[in-house]
Scaffold this motif. Sequence first.
Motif, PDB file in Angstrom:
ATOM      1  N   UNK A   1       0.803  -1.220   0.000  1.00  0.00           N
ATOM      2  CA  UNK A   1       0.000   0.000   0.000  1.00  0.00           C
ATOM      3  C   UNK A   1       0.840   1.275   0.000  1.00  0.00           C
ATOM      4  N   UNK A   2       2.114   1.138  -0.409  1.00  0.00           N
ATOM      5  CA  UNK A   2       3.004   2.291  -0.613  1.00  0.00           C
ATOM      6  C   UNK A   2       3.198   3.140   0.643  1.00  0.00           C
ATOM      7  N   UNK A   3       3.272   2.484   1.795  1.00  0.00           N
ATOM      8  CA  UNK A   3       3.445   3.241   3.031  1.00  0.00           C
ATOM      9  C   UNK A   3       4.703   2.843   3.810  1.00  0.00           C
ATOM     10  N   UNK A   4       5.568   2.014   3.199  1.00  0.00           N
ATOM     11  CA  UNK A   4       6.830   1.651   3.857  1.00  0.00           C
ATOM     12  C   UNK A   4       7.863   2.715   3.516  1.00  0.00           C
ATOM     13  N   UNK A   5       8.544   3.244   4.508  1.00  0.00           N
ATOM     14  CA  UNK A   5       9.460   4.373   4.302  1.00  0.00           C
ATOM     15  C   UNK A   5      10.708   3.988   3.507  1.00  0.00           C
ATOM     16  N   UNK A   6      11.013   2.690   3.419  1.00  0.00           N
ATOM     17  CA  UNK A   6      12.199   2.265   2.673  1.00  0.00           C
ATOM     18  C   UNK A   6      11.900   1.961   1.205  1.00  0.00           C
ATOM     19  N   UNK A   7      10.652   2.073   0.818  1.00  0.00           N
ATOM     20  CA  UNK A   7      10.264   1.781  -0.564  1.00  0.00           C
ATOM     21  C   UNK A   7       9.572   3.016  -1.141  1.00  0.00           C
ATOM     22  N   UNK A   8      10.180   3.591  -2.163  1.00  0.00           N
ATOM     23  CA  UNK A   8       9.643   4.813  -2.774  1.00  0.00           C
ATOM     24  C   UNK A   8       9.208   4.512  -4.204  1.00  0.00           C
ATOM     25  N   UNK A   9       7.984   4.906  -4.521  1.00  0.00           N
ATOM     26  CA  UNK A   9       7.446   4.727  -5.875  1.00  0.00           C
ATOM     27  C   UNK A   9       7.334   6.087  -6.540  1.00  0.00           C
ATOM     28  N   UNK A  10       7.964   6.225  -7.698  1.00  0.00           N
ATOM     29  CA  UNK A  10       7.867   7.454  -8.487  1.00  0.00           C
ATOM     30  C   UNK A  10       7.025   7.163  -9.718  1.00  0.00           C
ATOM     31  N   UNK A  11       6.057   8.031  -9.986  1.00  0.00           N
ATOM     32  CA  UNK A  11       5.209   7.887 -11.163  1.00  0.00           C
ATOM     33  C   UNK A  11       5.184   9.204 -11.935  1.00  0.00           C
ATOM     34  N   UNK A  12       4.835   9.155 -13.218  1.00  0.00           N
ATOM     35  CA  UNK A  12       4.744  10.398 -13.990  1.00  0.00           C
ATOM     36  C   UNK A  12       3.700  11.337 -13.403  1.00  0.00           C
ATOM     37  N   UNK A  13       3.984  12.614 -13.470  1.00  0.00           N
ATOM     38  CA  UNK A  13       3.007  13.644 -13.126  1.00  0.00           C
ATOM     39  C   UNK A  13       2.650  14.350 -14.428  1.00  0.00           C
ATOM     40  N   UNK A  14       1.406  14.187 -14.832  1.00  0.00           N
ATOM     41  CA  UNK A  14       1.029  14.755 -16.125  1.00  0.00           C
ATOM     42  C   UNK A  14       1.789  14.130 -17.269  1.00  0.00           C
ATOM     43  N   UNK A  15       1.963  12.813 -17.220  1.00  0.00           N
ATOM     44  CA  UNK A  15       2.635  12.042 -18.280  1.00  0.00           C
ATOM     45  C   UNK A  15       4.145  12.255 -18.349  1.00  0.00           C
ATOM     46  N   UNK A  16       4.720  12.953 -17.373  1.00  0.00           N
ATOM     47  CA  UNK A  16       6.167  13.203 -17.392  1.00  0.00           C
ATOM     48  C   UNK A  16       6.742  13.006 -15.997  1.00  0.00           C
ATOM     49  N   UNK A  17       7.916  12.362 -15.944  1.00  0.00           N
ATOM     50  CA  UNK A  17       8.688  12.303 -14.699  1.00  0.00           C
ATOM     51  C   UNK A  17       9.742  13.402 -14.778  1.00  0.00           C
ATOM     52  N   UNK A  18       9.712  14.307 -13.808  1.00  0.00           N
ATOM     53  CA  UNK A  18      10.557  15.493 -13.875  1.00  0.00           C
ATOM     54  C   UNK A  18      11.825  15.358 -13.012  1.00  0.00           C
ATOM     55  N   UNK A  19      12.770  16.239 -13.303  1.00  0.00           N
ATOM     56  CA  UNK A  19      14.053  16.228 -12.601  1.00  0.00           C
ATOM     57  C   UNK A  19      13.862  16.377 -11.095  1.00  0.00           C
TER      58      UNK A  19
END
Length: 320
Positions: free
Chosen positions: A70-88
């Motif tokens: 459920x994406x709540x473990x502090x050692x596991x980070x999920x990055x997803x696109x924001x508005x179809x783009x992953x930014x710097x």
Amino acid sequence: MTYEELKKNQADVIKLLHNAKNKNKLVHAYLFEGDSGTGTLEAAKYFAMMLLCNEDVPCLKCNICERIEYNSHMNVVLIEPIGDVIRKEQVENLMHDFSMTSLEKGPQIYIIKDADRMNTSAANALLKFLEEPAKDHYAILLTNNHKRLLDTIVSRTQYIHFKPVPKNFIVEQLTNMGVDKDAAYVISHVTADFGEAKKFIEEGKLVLFINLAKKIVAAPFKKRDQYVEYYLNKPLLDQEKDKSWHLIFFDILILIHQELFKKANDEKTLYFNSILDNIKSEQINKQQVLNDLELLNKYEERLNYHVNVDLLYTSLFVEL
């Protein structure tokens, strides 16, 4: 996709990850490539569970496994696109967080979903992170096309390909959910993502297109003209502005013709039997079915270009 289904459908991937862990041969970065619905995200979370769960094999039910799920473990980070783009900024924030001492014990894992959607600045920032891996830091990049990633990023990861989900598995899952068998069969050729499949079902258009395709294919066996059948139902196609639905309609026509060819060869047909049961195999001209399939594929290809859809269908059904 459940984790049990993942283990069944991507058994080779799960075995590879377990073997790497057991033999202490894990690498710091992985690239999971697979079509939507093949379980790449589930496998990434399973990998994180492998590293953090207190059991030798993830138990899937402890507090650690559930928090990863459920994406709540502090050692596991999920990055997803924001508005179809992953930014710097997203990658830089990740690098900053991982440079700090973790509040929880164990390895740190970051998962980048749709990694091919990183803009150039984000990709370059990630590349620097991959070039200087820290101990017990693991990266998992998810994509459906690794060729859209920088070669320098791909070269610093272990590439793992995910097999397509078997169509019969998708059909079985959908029919168990109460979806009509013909609709489930069509969906299995359109997507392996059950979330997307659910949208197709809820939208309600699919059944309309299937019924129209059945009428058109069955018309000659009822001594009716296919063009007339198309013309009588023309508004359904005329008012559809989304090209993807027209491509699906062609897929349905092709799938019915394939079952028709099976019928001609006295093979057992599993789908579209509401019309095929009323057609005798000796009524079917095999060569004509093959010609029709070739024609349908040709016209479907034309849909990929800017064409007048009304003229396309008119020309198609006149030729059929």
